[in-house]
Design an enzyme around this catalytic site. Sequence first.
Site, PDB file in Angstrom:
ATOM      1  N   ARG A  20      -0.655  11.281   5.395  1.00 24.28           N
ATOM      2  CA  ARG A  20      -0.222   9.885   5.250  1.00 24.28           C
ATOM      3  C   ARG A  20       1.014   9.600   6.103  1.00 24.28           C
ATOM      4  O   ARG A  20       0.953   8.917   7.118  1.00 24.28           O
ATOM      5  CB  ARG A  20       0.050   9.571   3.765  1.00 24.28           C
ATOM      6  N   CYS A 249       8.562   6.775  10.996  1.00 24.86           N
ATOM      7  CA  CYS A 249       8.386   5.528  10.258  1.00 24.86           C
ATOM      8  C   CYS A 249       8.129   4.416  11.258  1.00 24.86           C
ATOM      9  O   CYS A 249       8.943   4.197  12.158  1.00 24.86           O
ATOM     10  CB  CYS A 249       9.621   5.206   9.416  1.00 24.86           C
ATOM     11  N   ASN A 258       9.136  14.280  10.252  1.00 26.98           N
ATOM     12  CA  ASN A 258       9.457  14.839   8.951  1.00 26.98           C
ATOM     13  C   ASN A 258       9.822  16.308   9.063  1.00 26.98           C
ATOM     14  O   ASN A 258       9.496  16.984  10.041  1.00 26.98           O
ATOM     15  CB  ASN A 258       8.238  14.723   8.032  1.00 26.98           C
TER      16      ASN A 258
END
Length: 311
Positions: A20, A249, A258
């Site tokens: 995701r 993002c 991340n």
Amino acid sequence: MVVPQPGPPERVTIYEVGPRDGLQNEKALVPVEVKAEFVRRLLAAGLPVVEATSFVHPKWVPQLADAAELMSTLVADLGDLARNLPVLVPNERGLDRAVALDLRHVAVFASATETFAARNLNRTLETQLDMFAPTVARALEAGMDVRGYVSMCFGDPWEGPVPLQQVVAVGTRLLDLGVGQLSLGDTIGVATPGHVQALVAAFTAAGVPLDRLALHFHDTYGQALANVHAGLAAGVTTYDASAGGLGGCPYARSATGNLATEDLVWFLTGLGIEHGVDLDAVVATSDWMAEQLGRPSPSAVVRALLDGAAE
């Protein structure tokens, strides 16, 4: 006077967000078959939680426009195992899609700052919570578990440093709505160990148990693992990570990848902390996904292990 620190926890939960949060920022659209295989491989590697996708409107995140198709494919293949995979639901419409597929774990995504709430949710800091309230209530009524993300917990590219109590105010409001776990996001990767411990302490001072908190770090300044170490010392035992270090993002340009799952696994293993994840299997999965994306993995551990194997 030196205050003695508690020892590290015996076990940590790695909350995998690669399918995701990792793929939502890719410029190229990843075929649904590749996404499904990515999830299967991550589960096979022993990751206890794999967040599969987001039921966000395709206009905002076109990379995840195939969310319903992906989850239908996984449910047909994996049955209840797939129904237990978390998905992000930004509002009641997203929740409707998750309910239709009989999914059992959802997440909502809030902001700790006014500017990001406006840019990401088209809401104010206060009215974003009004939007989440019916979504969380309906999810709980349906017997679902709900996770709450709070972004920009440590710094915001438009507003700068974010006051601790502002983050606590948003987080506790989400918990009051019925969210089971709160993931505190360092969306642009500016957190430092002292800041991490101060924020966790602010939440515990507000009466939030440590087992209700998770930490979500980005590695913009190379501090993600140092911040994990600070979180461990503070008593937090759930950490979000993305296989291969994928992600960012789409609404914050300064948000880089991340924390890589492989880097976190290597780090935890070195501390003697149990995690249940097969490092070699995750490395192989990230290498495979890097081939699908046509670029090398940004994970330091993936690069080191693959370069060593090639010698």
